[in-house]
Structures are given as structure tokens and as C-alpha cells.
Write a protein that holds these residues in place. Sequence first.
Motif, PDB file in Angstrom:
ATOM      1  N   TYR A   1       0.837  -1.202   0.000  1.00 53.12           N
ATOM      2  CA  TYR A   1       0.000   0.000   0.000  1.00 53.12           C
ATOM      3  C   TYR A   1       0.871   1.250   0.000  1.00 53.12           C
ATOM      4  O   TYR A   1       0.594   2.215  -0.681  1.00 53.12           O
ATOM      5  CB  TYR A   1      -0.925   0.005   1.230  1.00 53.12           C
ATOM      6  N   ALA A   2       1.941   1.211   0.815  1.00 50.29           N
ATOM      7  CA  ALA A   2       2.766   2.410   0.975  1.00 50.29           C
ATOM      8  C   ALA A   2       3.857   2.533  -0.091  1.00 50.29           C
ATOM      9  O   ALA A   2       4.361   3.621  -0.332  1.00 50.29           O
ATOM     10  CB  ALA A   2       3.417   2.386   2.360  1.00 50.29           C
ATOM     11  N   SER A   3       4.219   1.409  -0.724  1.00 51.81           N
ATOM     12  CA  SER A   3       5.392   1.469  -1.599  1.00 51.81           C
ATOM     13  C   SER A   3       5.076   1.928  -3.024  1.00 51.81           C
ATOM     14  O   SER A   3       5.979   2.120  -3.823  1.00 51.81           O
ATOM     15  CB  SER A   3       6.109   0.112  -1.630  1.00 51.81           C
ATOM     16  N   LEU A   4       3.783   2.080  -3.356  1.00 55.34           N
ATOM     17  CA  LEU A   4       3.426   2.577  -4.695  1.00 55.34           C
ATOM     18  C   LEU A   4       2.864   3.985  -4.563  1.00 55.34           C
ATOM     19  O   LEU A   4       1.982   4.222  -3.732  1.00 55.34           O
ATOM     20  CB  LEU A   4       2.385   1.660  -5.348  1.00 55.34           C
TER      21      LEU A   4
ATOM     22  N   SER B   1      -6.226  -4.801  -5.290  1.00 55.32           N
ATOM     23  CA  SER B   1      -6.186  -5.487  -3.987  1.00 55.32           C
ATOM     24  C   SER B   1      -4.731  -5.522  -3.501  1.00 55.32           C
ATOM     25  O   SER B   1      -3.800  -5.227  -4.265  1.00 55.32           O
ATOM     26  CB  SER B   1      -6.692  -6.923  -4.156  1.00 55.32           C
ATOM     27  N   GLY B   2      -4.529  -5.919  -2.236  1.00 51.20           N
ATOM     28  CA  GLY B   2      -3.179  -5.998  -1.674  1.00 51.20           C
ATOM     29  C   GLY B   2      -2.278  -6.930  -2.474  1.00 51.20           C
ATOM     30  O   GLY B   2      -1.126  -6.616  -2.760  1.00 51.20           O
TER      31      GLY B   2
ATOM     32  N   LEU C   1      -0.090  -9.586   3.530  1.00 50.80           N
ATOM     33  CA  LEU C   1      -1.143 -10.162   2.679  1.00 50.80           C
ATOM     34  C   LEU C   1      -1.910 -11.274   3.396  1.00 50.80           C
ATOM     35  O   LEU C   1      -1.386 -11.917   4.309  1.00 50.80           O
ATOM     36  CB  LEU C   1      -0.515 -10.752   1.403  1.00 50.80           C
ATOM     37  N   ASP C   2      -3.150 -11.511   2.947  1.00 53.56           N
ATOM     38  CA  ASP C   2      -3.918 -12.647   3.479  1.00 53.56           C
ATOM     39  C   ASP C   2      -3.173 -13.942   3.189  1.00 53.56           C
ATOM     40  O   ASP C   2      -2.500 -14.054   2.155  1.00 53.56           O
ATOM     41  CB  ASP C   2      -5.284 -12.734   2.773  1.00 53.56           C
TER      42      ASP C   2
ATOM     43  N   GLN D   1      -0.760 -15.140   0.045  1.00 50.59           N
ATOM     44  CA  GLN D   1       0.690 -15.287   0.272  1.00 50.59           C
ATOM     45  C   GLN D   1       1.304 -16.336  -0.651  1.00 50.59           C
ATOM     46  O   GLN D   1       2.324 -16.101  -1.276  1.00 50.59           O
ATOM     47  CB  GLN D   1       0.958 -15.686   1.723  1.00 50.59           C
ATOM     48  N   SER D   2       0.641 -17.512  -0.750  1.00 45.49           N
ATOM     49  CA  SER D   2       1.255 -18.583  -1.547  1.00 45.49           C
ATOM     50  C   SER D   2       1.290 -18.207  -3.032  1.00 45.49           C
ATOM     51  O   SER D   2       2.221 -18.586  -3.749  1.00 45.49           O
ATOM     52  CB  SER D   2       0.546 -19.915  -1.330  1.00 45.49           C
ATOM     53  N   GLN D   3       0.294 -17.441  -3.485  1.00 41.53           N
ATOM     54  CA  GLN D   3       0.311 -17.013  -4.901  1.00 41.53           C
ATOM     55  C   GLN D   3       1.529 -16.114  -5.167  1.00 41.53           C
ATOM     56  O   GLN D   3       2.191 -16.246  -6.197  1.00 41.53           O
ATOM     57  CB  GLN D   3      -0.951 -16.228  -5.228  1.00 41.53           C
ATOM     58  N   VAL D   4       1.791 -15.202  -4.234  1.00 41.95           N
ATOM     59  CA  VAL D   4       2.920 -14.279  -4.432  1.00 41.95           C
ATOM     60  C   VAL D   4       4.249 -15.034  -4.317  1.00 41.95           C
ATOM     61  O   VAL D   4       5.181 -14.789  -5.091  1.00 41.95           O
ATOM     62  CB  VAL D   4       2.828 -13.089  -3.442  1.00 41.95           C
TER      63      VAL D   4
END
Length: 323
Positions: free
Chosen positions: A103-106, A157-158, A186-187, A191-194
Amino acid sequence: MVASPLLEVKNLKKYYEVDQGWFKPKTYVKAVDDVSFTVYKGETFGLVGESGCGKSTTGRTLLRLNAPTDGSILFENKDISELPYEKMRKLRRRIQMVFQDPYASLNPKKTIRQILTEPLRVHDLHSKEERVKKAIEILEIVGLSEYHLDRYPHEFSGGQRQRIGIARAVILQPDLIVTDEPVSALDVSIQSQVINLLLKLQKEFDLTYIFISHDLSVVKHITDRVAVMYLGKIVELASTKELFQNPKHPYTKALISAVPVSHPDEKRERIILTGDVPSPANPPKGCSFHPRCSECMAICQTEAPPVVEMENGHTVTCHLFTK
Ligand code: SF4
């Protein structure tokens, strides 16, 4: 074939001066205190520990986002710890960072087109049209599409924002990416997708990662080797398999005991750590872990333990292994 070192960190220190007033002696917060490790090409090197152990400061210091107090950082055998600003800026094309908070890094005022093409523009890579083409390509690789190009970060989304953060790092085709808690905001389902995306990109672009996390179950899944940090120092370093099967340091044992077991028949006794991490401005004498260590001996309260080399690159900093 043994991989060659990409990054060698030697005796790295990052101290912050604490303002005590005019007439009092200077004191320092030793956020990173004499840390040494090597990261090999193509591997994922984990840096783990509780909040405040110095892992994120180490990551930021490697990129010179914090100026190191002492020590050397060798990237492809060249010391970059004192590289002048302009040379360091150019080198950042090859060493990128993915931040914890998508959220903060973009920048909320910029479109995804601007966010993704800006690093290419800053490094003077490609024509304007080619930059947009690259942005579309990388969006598709991270699971988004051209359709998202003119949207703003708040419309995602996050998990999607973290994909964009990763795309921004990868678009420069770096050699090394330092990821600082990339999935902890992240939810669990996302997490596993990322994580799988990071693994896919590593293969596709031949990337090397430094993966900073407090979550050992994620670290177990993604890393090849792990360094465990406590109060600014590395207390244990080993291959991920070795560290999880045969932890030596009492702190590592406690951290691993909290990781959920993967099979219902597997039993693991939980070691509860008492007390908080002491302040790095006023660390305990001797072994800084001794006030929380169930195996503390008399020597631990007065003498800092040395780094003990075990087999296969496994090192542990503990008096239990000096005999
Ligand atoms: Fe515990 Fe002593 Fe080892 Fe420190 S040196 S971890 S206090 S046994």
C-alpha cells in the motif's frame, strides 16, 4: 557445479547515534553489528528473526538506502559500500528491492504505466514506446494485463499491488532482489500465490533473492540457505534443510518449534521464549540472548560467544559448541 558468489557481506555494521544531550557520552543503537554472509548466484538466501533483530536494516544497508557504519559489501567482487552516489544509482538497476507494504510502496498519484516505466526512464533504457511495451509484458508475466495500465494503485487489492511492486523491481532485469517481508501484509490465501510468482520469476529471469521474513514457515518453503539474526548479529547460518532438521542455537530451536508441523503424526515440542528482545541501545553483556536462553551458562553472561564452524557451511554463535 558450485555457484559463484554474487554478494559478499563482511563485518557489516549499522549503528545509530542516540542523542543523550551535550555533556553525556555518545551511545549507539547497534542495529546491525558485525554481520558477514555470502549470497551465491541463483539462490534464495533467507534472513530471519523477530521484529527488531536488524534483518530489515541489513537489507536496506546492502542497497545503501542506509549508509553502512563499517564493513564491506562486495557485489561481483567490487566493494560498493562507499560507491559514490551516481555510481550507486546506476548499480541499483542490478540490485532492486521489494518492500513489505504494497500500500505504501506505490505512489498513489501515479498510474501503473508511470510506476512501471519510470525505472526504465530513470536508467535511460529503451524508447518511450518500448518502455510501455515492456510494462505490458511484465504486467502479463505477474498475472495482470494491459487493461490495468492506466489504473491507480488504490484500484487494486493488496495481492495485486504486491504483484505490481514485484513487476517494478523485475522490469529492470536485476541480478539481485532484496525482498523485505514481501508477503506478511497479505492474506494467507494470497501469500502462496505471491511466493509462487517469486519462484516463477526466479527461474524465468535467473534472479537471486535475499528473502527477509519473520515467518519461518514461508522461509522454509522458499529459501536455499538461512541466516538467523538476533539483536543485530547472525547467530546461526545453514542450508534451509539442515537448519530445520538440525538447529543448533537455542534461539533457532525456539523459532523453529513455533512453525506448524506439516504432518499430523509429526510431533514437535514448543519452546516458549520468555521476555522481549532487549534494546539494541543497551544489549546484555556476554551473549545477548542469555537473559532468554534456557541453556545459559556462567560464561554466557560475561563473554560474547565466537562463531563456530560446523559441517557443510553450518555456523553457530554459541558457547555450547566451543568445547
Ligand atoms: Fe544460550 Fe549461552 Fe548459547 Fe547464548 S551462548 S545461546 S546464552 S547457551
